[in-house]
Design an enzyme around this catalytic site. Structure first.
Site, PDB file in Angstrom:
ATOM      1  N   THR A 135      -9.489  -7.227 -10.038  1.00  0.00           N
ATOM      2  CA  THR A 135     -10.449  -6.661 -10.989  1.00  0.00           C
ATOM      3  C   THR A 135      -9.827  -5.455 -11.673  1.00  0.00           C
ATOM      4  O   THR A 135     -10.191  -5.123 -12.801  1.00  0.00           O
ATOM      5  CB  THR A 135     -11.762  -6.255 -10.284  1.00  0.00           C
ATOM      6  OG1 THR A 135     -11.424  -5.574  -9.079  1.00  0.00           O
ATOM      7  CG2 THR A 135     -12.608  -7.470  -9.956  1.00  0.00           C
TER       8      THR A 135
ATOM      9  N   LYS B 228      -9.736  -3.960 -15.762  1.00  0.00           N
ATOM     10  CA  LYS B 228      -9.988  -2.571 -16.173  1.00  0.00           C
ATOM     11  C   LYS B 228      -8.848  -2.064 -17.062  1.00  0.00           C
ATOM     12  O   LYS B 228      -9.073  -1.386 -18.071  1.00  0.00           O
ATOM     13  CB  LYS B 228     -10.147  -1.667 -14.947  1.00  0.00           C
ATOM     14  CG  LYS B 228     -11.368  -2.026 -14.097  1.00  0.00           C
ATOM     15  CD  LYS B 228     -11.338  -1.395 -12.700  1.00  0.00           C
ATOM     16  CE  LYS B 228     -12.379  -2.070 -11.811  1.00  0.00           C
ATOM     17  NZ  LYS B 228     -12.217  -1.753 -10.378  1.00  0.00           N
TER      18      LYS B 228
ATOM     19  N   LYS C 232      -3.551  -0.438  -6.048  1.00  0.00           N
ATOM     20  CA  LYS C 232      -4.295  -1.427  -5.264  1.00  0.00           C
ATOM     21  C   LYS C 232      -3.910  -1.227  -3.812  1.00  0.00           C
ATOM     22  O   LYS C 232      -2.959  -0.497  -3.515  1.00  0.00           O
ATOM     23  CB  LYS C 232      -3.954  -2.854  -5.715  1.00  0.00           C
ATOM     24  CG  LYS C 232      -2.454  -3.109  -5.897  1.00  0.00           C
ATOM     25  CD  LYS C 232      -2.161  -4.473  -6.498  1.00  0.00           C
ATOM     26  CE  LYS C 232      -2.227  -4.514  -7.997  1.00  0.00           C
ATOM     27  NZ  LYS C 232      -3.313  -5.340  -8.517  1.00  0.00           N
ATOM     28  N   ARG C 233      -4.623  -1.880  -2.883  1.00  0.00           N
ATOM     29  CA  ARG C 233      -4.218  -1.787  -1.490  1.00  0.00           C
ATOM     30  C   ARG C 233      -2.756  -2.241  -1.351  1.00  0.00           C
ATOM     31  O   ARG C 233      -2.285  -3.103  -2.092  1.00  0.00           O
ATOM     32  CB  ARG C 233      -5.120  -2.671  -0.621  1.00  0.00           C
ATOM     33  CG  ARG C 233      -6.501  -2.093  -0.417  1.00  0.00           C
ATOM     34  CD  ARG C 233      -6.452  -0.777   0.355  1.00  0.00           C
ATOM     35  NE  ARG C 233      -6.127  -1.012   1.732  1.00  0.00           N
ATOM     36  CZ  ARG C 233      -7.021  -1.027   2.717  1.00  0.00           C
ATOM     37  NH1 ARG C 233      -8.290  -0.785   2.477  1.00  0.00           N
ATOM     38  NH2 ARG C 233      -6.646  -1.242   3.965  1.00  0.00           N
TER      39      ARG C 233
ATOM     40  N   LYS D 220       0.882  -8.481  -2.615  1.00  0.00           N
ATOM     41  CA  LYS D 220       0.728  -7.772  -3.894  1.00  0.00           C
ATOM     42  C   LYS D 220       2.081  -7.254  -4.410  1.00  0.00           C
ATOM     43  O   LYS D 220       2.202  -6.840  -5.552  1.00  0.00           O
ATOM     44  CB  LYS D 220      -0.276  -6.633  -3.747  1.00  0.00           C
ATOM     45  CG  LYS D 220      -1.706  -7.116  -3.432  1.00  0.00           C
ATOM     46  CD  LYS D 220      -2.665  -5.938  -3.258  1.00  0.00           C
ATOM     47  CE  LYS D 220      -4.038  -6.341  -2.736  1.00  0.00           C
ATOM     48  NZ  LYS D 220      -4.938  -6.865  -3.784  1.00  0.00           N
TER      49      LYS D 220
ATOM     50  N   HIS E 172     -13.625 -14.704  -1.115  1.00  0.00           N
ATOM     51  CA  HIS E 172     -12.776 -13.735  -1.819  1.00  0.00           C
ATOM     52  C   HIS E 172     -11.315 -13.798  -1.430  1.00  0.00           C
ATOM     53  O   HIS E 172     -10.523 -12.976  -1.898  1.00  0.00           O
ATOM     54  CB  HIS E 172     -13.256 -12.305  -1.581  1.00  0.00           C
ATOM     55  CG  HIS E 172     -14.581 -11.989  -2.170  1.00  0.00           C
ATOM     56  ND1 HIS E 172     -14.724 -11.505  -3.446  1.00  0.00           N
ATOM     57  CD2 HIS E 172     -15.825 -12.094  -1.659  1.00  0.00           C
ATOM     58  CE1 HIS E 172     -16.008 -11.305  -3.696  1.00  0.00           C
ATOM     59  NE2 HIS E 172     -16.697 -11.660  -2.632  1.00  0.00           N
TER      60      HIS E 172
END
Ligand code: 26V
Length: 796
Positions: A635, A639, A527-528, A533, A348
């Site tokens: 993911t 969504k 998100k985290r 990110k 992952h």
């Protein structure tokens, strides 16, 4: 079930299960009574599925995962069993607020983020597809910490979902497995006996996972650590009260907390113990079940597929070899072959700092026999490949990625790009040695939770337009396409989004005391918090935008609400600074009378699954802006697209596939490709050059540095500013200019009639991202498993 039958069932449980009278019942009691009434409806299909798995001698899938981020379960069960009308009717009849009851349920946060949520979506899809399966994990007493803000800073508080009784689990005291650590090994020829010095018990707790229409139900079995010898009465009698309880407390520590850092591997002893604890308990349980049905261990790979979710259960390789070889007398090489044909491994992340490596000394102390077997497995692999190029043990460390790869018959990545990069980077040599082992299974999300349940307005519109077959055949969403030309469909599509935004705006007003205009672009990054990110790039763009509005307040700006959500790992200093900066920026911007009409920042604390369910249906714009090559899949991106948000994103992870499917014209692309990033990194002056070329970027960074957002402590953000100017490993500066361009393109497109078309295309073409499709892929390519035959709906 009718509403009145449901009402009777609720009243029955209220009185006879909870021991409460109607006149004294609290919301908790009502919620539990409703949960038990719903749970009763699960039990028969669930038992039925188990019976049929045994009767049909079906192959079972075992999903081993350190995390299951399941969130709330009540609404999920009601929706899958089609009990909405009954439940809502009963609640109304009893004078209770249905929504409020659903909200009373604690959000089970037994995971950090994407990896854990994926495991939860997979469990639901395996049940929907009638794939005989069992999930195995840890029943953490404390899930992921609760996040609070104090002066803008993140404060962590323990999460205590088990303070209340958990309505969905069944305790299994009879499923108790001894787990040992430490001790010594006595070799007898090539085999050995292991005599651990420390023992505890893994006790199972089962949660049924019911699929769509109650066709099938699988089990999520979570292990709780219990002491082998409880309370020491003799010590107690001697007056040594604390010591008397010590062994119990120590054993329980193992399932006490979820490790909250999914970014940096720290090699903590307790973490390794947790990994072995749940993996060993699961394997023993799996073998016990297998041996109750079959007497030939050679058939294990035909009847069981064991999936390792990342390397956290990687000790399954050596442990299974130990069970077969040491404990059951199978030849070593044969044991390795059987174990490998049973096991498979999902990777992952490629981030080097997140790859697990265990100190050999630590491993040898806790798991002496396993370390010996790892050496032998490693040697055997070298012998078989005729090469010493790859080794699972190096520089005094056991490398769990290599070990997992060697012990798996299939290794998969989670998006096309990620799988490709696995082959080219982290597993390059292993891929050359085993060119058919790596396969891709692009992630997916369950449409039951992530569309049907969280977005009833859009779901109803879809069902009215194309029927309800989409719920378990999501690619049917394509049938919406012809309607995208129809103005009444588009109006209703836009109205659903708008109503969701109004709901969210009301929640912001009530709960966060922030008023926002639902006409604005709802721009969401949830998100985290992590450097790769790039929440800080999003913030810099926000700041640059704000400065520009201030320069020219009457230029007819398109109003925006920037919504952030996410937790920082407690020890991750840079991420915590980003959290604080976000809150500080929000404070300044939201109170600026010149600009606040056009630009607001909202950062609700404690982002979790339930909050995602609230935010995603109301989003116009989905921020998927990681440095290319760093986000394995994502993911959340799926969504959002499914719920009709447009993506602004890089060519990273599954964004690539989303853009291919929804088409380039319905996606705001920006930024460097993974290859361009690698190339540019060779230029050590990349950040300075980018800043010199873009005055907006320079001004935004300077504004952060100047203390404008922290006047009481002007130096607070020097760290972030310095990192950006001198280091900037994740290329915020180099991607900023193009990000700005894409954001202004968003401004230009928003509010025009075509926006709704673009949004509707996103929904219509996202059907491929169902986790049902993903699971079918695992079943065909990795597990060689088939769905149970002739399954019927239990609910209608
Ligand atoms: C690593 C570690 C390191 C040791 C401490 C605890 C811990 C916990 C989790 C992890 C793995 C993190 C990897 C992860 O969550 N990857 C995410 O997986 C998602 C599902 O495949 C994917 O969509 C995201 O892109 C990816 O970041």
């Amino acid at each position: 079930m009718t509403p009145s039958e449901m009402k009777n069932a609720i009243l029955h449980h209220l009185v006879y299960t909870l021991g409460k009278d109607v006149s004294t019942a609290h919301i908790y009691d009502w919620r539990m009574a409703l949960s038990f009434a719903v749970r009763d409806q699960i039990v028969d299909p669930w038992f039925g599925a188990t019976r049929r798995s045994y009767a049909g001698k079906l192959k079972r899938v075992y999903y081993l995962s350190m995390e299951f981020l399941i969130g709330r379960l009540l609404k999920d069960a009601i929706i899958n069993l089609r009990l909405e009308d009954a439940a809502l009717g009963a609640m109304n009849d009893l004078g209770l607020n249905y929504e409020q009851i659903l909200e009373d349920e604690p959000d089970a946060a037994l995971g950090n983020g994407g990896l854990g949520r994926l495991a939860a979506c997979f469990m639901e899809s395996m049940s929907t597809l009638a794939c005989p399966a069992m999930g195995y994990g840890i029943r953490y007493e404390h899930g992921l910490f609760r996040q609070r803000f104090e002066d803008g800073r993140q404060v962590e508080e323990p999460e205590d979902w088990l303070n209340q009784r958990h309505a969905w689990e069944f305790e299994r005291p009879e499923v108790a497995i001894d787990i040992g650590f430490g001790g010594h090994v006595q070799e007898i020829g090539k085999r050995a006996n292991w005599y651990p010095s420390e023992m505890l018990i893994a006790m199972g707790h089962d949660t049924p996972v019911i699929g769509w229409k109650g066709r099938w139900g699988n089990t999520l079995r979570l292990w709780e650590a219990r002491p082998m010898h409880g309370f020491d009465l003799q010590r107690f009698n001697r007056g040594d009260y604390a010591a008397a309880a010590e062994p119990e407390a120590l054993a329980r520590t193992l399932s006490r907390v979820l490790y909250p850092d999914d970014t940096t591997e720290q090699g903590k002893e307790l973490r390794l113990k947790q990994e072995f604890f749940f993996t060993a308990a699961s394997l023993r349980d799996i073998l016990r079940r297998f041996e109750s049905e079959y007497n030939d261990l050679k058939r294990l790979p035909q009847k069981a597929a064991i999936q390792m979710n990342d390397t956290h259960p990687a000790i399954a390789g050596p442990e299974l070899v130990r069970l077969l070889h040491d404990e059951r007398g199978m030849d070593f090489e044969e044991a390795v072959g059987i174990a490998r044909n049973t096991l498979s491994y999902t990777n992952h992340t490629l981030l080097p700092e997140a790859l697990e490596r265990w100190d050999e000394g630590l491993m040898g102390r806790l798991l002496p026999r396993h370390l010996q077997l790892i050496y032998r497995i490693n040697e055997l692999h070298m012998k078989d490949t005729g090469s010493r190029k790859v080794t699972a043990v190096e520089d005094g460390h056991v490398k769990m990625g290599e070990l997992s790869f060697i012990m798996a018959h299939k290794v998969n990545g989670v998006s096309a790009l990620h799988t490709d990069l696995m082959k080219k980077t982290v597993f390059k040599d292993l891929h050359e040695q085993h060119p058919t082992r790596i396969v891709n299974e692009t992630n997916g999300v369950t449409p039951r939770r992530w569309l049907l349940s969280c977005n009833p307005r859009l779901s109803s519109l879809i069902t009215e337009t194309i029927g309800e077959g989409w719920v378990d055949n999501l690619e049917q969403l394509e049938r919406l396409e012809p309607h995208i030309k129809d103005s009444s469909f588009l109006e209703r599509f836009a109205a659903a989004k708008r109503a969701n935004k109004v709901d969210l705006a009301r929640w912001f007003a009530d709960d966060l005391k922030i008023s926002v205009d639902p006409e604005s672009i709802f721009d969401v990054q949830i998100k985290r918090i992590h450097e790769y990110k790039r929440q800080h790039m999003n913030l810099l763009e926000t700041i640059a935008h704000w400065l520009e509005i201030r320069d020219n307040p009457n230029a007819g700006w398109v109003p925006r609400v920037k919504i952030f959500g996410g937790k920082a790992a407690p020890g991750y200093v840079f991420a915590k600074e980003i959290v604080r900066l976000t809150n500080d920026v929000a404070k300044v911007l939201n109170s600026d009378p010149l600009t606040s009409r056009y630009l607001k920042v909202v950062y609700p604390p404690n982002y979790n699954v339930s909050l995602a369910e609230r935010l995603i249906p109301a989003a116009d714009l989905s921020e998927q802006i990681s440095t290319a090559g760093k986000e394995a899949s994502g993911t959340g991106n799926m969504k959002f697209a499914l719920n009709g948000a447009l993506t602004i994103g890089t060519l990273d992870g599954a964004n690539v596939e989303i853009r291919d499917l929804v088409k380039a014209e319905n996606f705001f692309l920006f930024g460097m490709t993974a290859e361009e990033v690698m190339e540019r990194r060779k230029d050590s002056g990349h950040a300075a050059e980018a800043i010199a070329k873009d005055s907006r970027l320079a001004r935004a960074i300077e504004t952060v540095r100047s203390g404008r957002f922290s006047p009481e402590e002007p130096g607070r953000y020097h760290g972030i500013a310095d990192n950006l100017t001198h280091h900037d490993y994740f290329m915020v500066c180099s991607d900023f200019t193009d990000f700005w361009r894409a954001q202004r393109e968003v401004d230009g497109a928003f509010g025009k009639p075509n926006w709704t078309c673009m949004a509707a295309y996103n929904t219509a073409r996202s059907g491929w991202f169902s986790s049902d499709r993903t699971i079918r892929g695992y079943m065909a390519d990795i597990w060689n498993a088939a769905p149970a035959p002739e399954v019927e709906d239990a609910a209608e």
